[in-house]
Every structure is written in structure tokens, then in C-alpha cells.
Design a protein around this motif. Structure first.
Motif, PDB file in Angstrom:
ATOM      1  N   LYS A  26       1.472  -0.863  -0.077  1.00  0.00           N
ATOM      2  CA  LYS A  26       0.210  -0.338  -0.049  1.00  0.00           C
ATOM      3  C   LYS A  26       0.937   1.431  -0.436  1.00  0.00           C
ATOM      4  N   SER A  30       2.661   3.154  -7.808  1.00  0.00           N
ATOM      5  CA  SER A  30       1.955   2.510  -8.623  1.00  0.00           C
ATOM      6  C   SER A  30       2.546   1.071  -8.342  1.00  0.00           C
ATOM      7  N   LYS A  60      -5.046  -9.449  -6.978  1.00  0.00           N
ATOM      8  CA  LYS A  60      -6.767  -8.576  -7.526  1.00  0.00           C
ATOM      9  C   LYS A  60      -6.635  -8.171  -6.450  1.00  0.00           C
ATOM     10  N   ASN A  61      -5.705  -8.089  -5.346  1.00  0.00           N
ATOM     11  CA  ASN A  61      -6.255  -7.156  -3.768  1.00  0.00           C
ATOM     12  C   ASN A  61      -5.635  -6.050  -4.010  1.00  0.00           C
ATOM     13  N   TYR A  62      -4.653  -5.597  -5.291  1.00  0.00           N
ATOM     14  CA  TYR A  62      -3.900  -4.705  -5.546  1.00  0.00           C
ATOM     15  C   TYR A  62      -3.982  -4.296  -6.446  1.00  0.00           C
ATOM     16  N   ARG A  63      -4.273  -2.638  -6.951  1.00  0.00           N
ATOM     17  CA  ARG A  63      -4.931  -2.208  -8.496  1.00  0.00           C
ATOM     18  C   ARG A  63      -3.125  -2.205  -9.266  1.00  0.00           C
ATOM     19  N   ILE A  64      -2.872  -2.862 -10.456  1.00  0.00           N
ATOM     20  CA  ILE A  64      -2.210  -2.960 -10.522  1.00  0.00           C
ATOM     21  C   ILE A  64      -2.009  -2.985 -11.403  1.00  0.00           C
ATOM     22  N   ASN A  65      -0.334  -2.179 -12.688  1.00  0.00           N
ATOM     23  CA  ASN A  65      -0.913  -1.381 -14.147  1.00  0.00           C
ATOM     24  C   ASN A  65      -0.044  -2.820 -14.382  1.00  0.00           C
ATOM     25  N   TYR A  66      -0.598  -3.770 -15.834  1.00  0.00           N
ATOM     26  CA  TYR A  66      -0.434  -4.662 -16.037  1.00  0.00           C
ATOM     27  C   TYR A  66       0.310  -4.763 -17.862  1.00  0.00           C
ATOM     28  N   SER A  81      -9.463  -9.643 -14.311  1.00  0.00           N
ATOM     29  CA  SER A  81     -10.474  -8.669 -14.198  1.00  0.00           C
ATOM     30  C   SER A  81     -10.129  -7.481 -14.540  1.00  0.00           C
ATOM     31  N   VAL A  82      -9.735  -7.603 -15.519  1.00  0.00           N
ATOM     32  CA  VAL A  82      -8.785  -6.144 -16.576  1.00  0.00           C
ATOM     33  C   VAL A  82      -9.095  -6.370 -17.357  1.00  0.00           C
ATOM     34  N   GLN A  83      -9.796  -4.929 -18.091  1.00  0.00           N
ATOM     35  CA  GLN A  83     -10.430  -4.960 -19.237  1.00  0.00           C
ATOM     36  C   GLN A  83      -8.936  -5.109 -20.510  1.00  0.00           C
TER      37      GLN A  83
END
Length: 196
Positions: A26, A30, A60-66, A81-83
Motif C-alpha cells: 500500500k 503505482s 486482485k487485492n491490488y491495483r496493478i498496471n499490467y 478482471s482487467v480490461q
């Protein structure tokens, strides 16, 4: 500003658990994953702790940029669950510019042309599973290494980037010892990068 860069987990939930033990995730502004997230690939052995389903639940517990790697498939986006999972992205943190790519789109002997064609100061990629920092034509090519299947004697690793005004510090952490085993510092002066 503090950024975490990981690559090549290849389905290893153990690798991600080791990252969670090392850092309070946390605290990062980023988090970037440079690809080859869930599948080990046909050229690699199964990594220690191979459990893609459990890894998905952790991620999925984190906001990750893939960034999409050569082992990432459309189904990976769905279960994560990423667009979207772009193959290349340009990011700006303060006055520093970064081009992030998995790395399979160029081979090491083509990297000079790739570097020449970008305005980014830093090109960060995975794919080779070998951590490195190289200077090419005044730009810096960085690989954080692999969290699960390192090669060429490098450790399982991740990289953090800390930015404060015109200074950037990149630290490479060994996931087995928790220690920093390599770091690099830059200062931005009159739009030029100076290595400290």
C-alpha cells in the motif's frame, strides 16, 4: 513517489507472497507488472509455488498496471478482471519518462534501434529473466529480473523506483534474502540524466 516493478511471475504464488512479506504494498504510488503473469510458458520449468489460481486471488487485492507478455492470454485478462493489458505503455513520473514493455518485441541485438525510436529516458522490460541496467545512447534500459525463474545467475528479484523532485533511485531487491543487491541513482539536470 514510490513505484514497484515486477516481472515474470509465471504463475508462482510463492513469488508474490515473498513480495508481500518484503513490502507493505500500500506504500507504493503505482505497481507495474511487466508481463508473463500466470502461465509458465512452454520453454520454462514450473516455478516454485506454481498455482496460477491462487496467484490471481492475491493479485486482485491490488491495483496493478499490467503489460502483456508473450505468455499472457486473453483468458488471463478475464480471470484478473482487467480490461486491457497493453504490450507497450509510456508513463511519466515527475519529469522522468518511462517506456514499459515486456521485451519479446525486440531481441537484444535490436534494442539500439528500439531505444533510438523512443523519447523515453528509461526503457523498462522483463522477458529475459536477467536483472540489468544498461546505458544506450544516453537512455537507460532496465530489467527488474524475474520474481520466479531467474537466469544467468541473477537472483529472484523486483525493483523499486523512488522519485523525489529531480532525483531517481532504482533499487533491486533479492526476494530470497530481502536485501538490495544493486541500485542506481540519477539526477535530472537541464533535461539531461546524470548518473550519480
Amino acid at each position: 513517489m514510490k513505484i514497484l516493478v515486477v516481472s515474470d511471475t509465471h504463475g508462482s504464488v510463492k513469488a508474490w507472497e515473498d513480495i508481500e512479506k518484503l513490502f507493505d504494498l500500500k506504500e507504493f504510488t503505482s505497481i507495474f507488472h511487466l508481463g508473463d503473469v500466470l502461465y509458465h510458458g512452454p520453454r520454462n520449468p514450473l516455478p516454485d509455488g506454481y498455482d496460477p489460481k491462487s496467484l490471481v486471488e492475491r493479485l486482485k487485492n491490488y491495483r496493478i498496471n499490467y503489460i502483456r507478455g508473450n505468455c499472457d492470454a486473453d483468458v488471463d485478462l478475464k480471470v484478473l478482471s482487467v480490461q486491457e493489458m497493453p504490450k507497450v505503455t509510456m508513463e511519466y513520473f515527475g519529469d522522468f519518462s518511462f517506456l514499459l514493455v515486456h521485451g519479446e518485441i525486440f531481441e537484444e541485438n535490436d534494442i539500439r534501434l528500439f531505444v533510438r525510436d523512443t523519447s523515453a529516458q528509461f526503457i523498462i522490460h522483463g522477458h529475459t529473466h536477467v536483472s540489468k541496467v544498461d546505458e544506450i545512447e544516453g537512455k537507460y534500459v532496465i530489467n527488474p529480473g524475474s520474481t520466479s525463474l531467474p537466469k544467468n545467475g541473477t537472483p529472484r528479484s523486483v525493483m523499486t523506483i523512488e522519485i523525489s523532485e529531480n532525483k531517481l533511485l532504482a533499487k533491486f531487491y533479492n526476494l530470497d534474502t530481502g536485501e538490495v543487491y544493486m541500485d542506481r541513482k540519477w539526477t535530472l539536470s537541464d533535461s539531461k540524466l546524470i548518473v550519480e
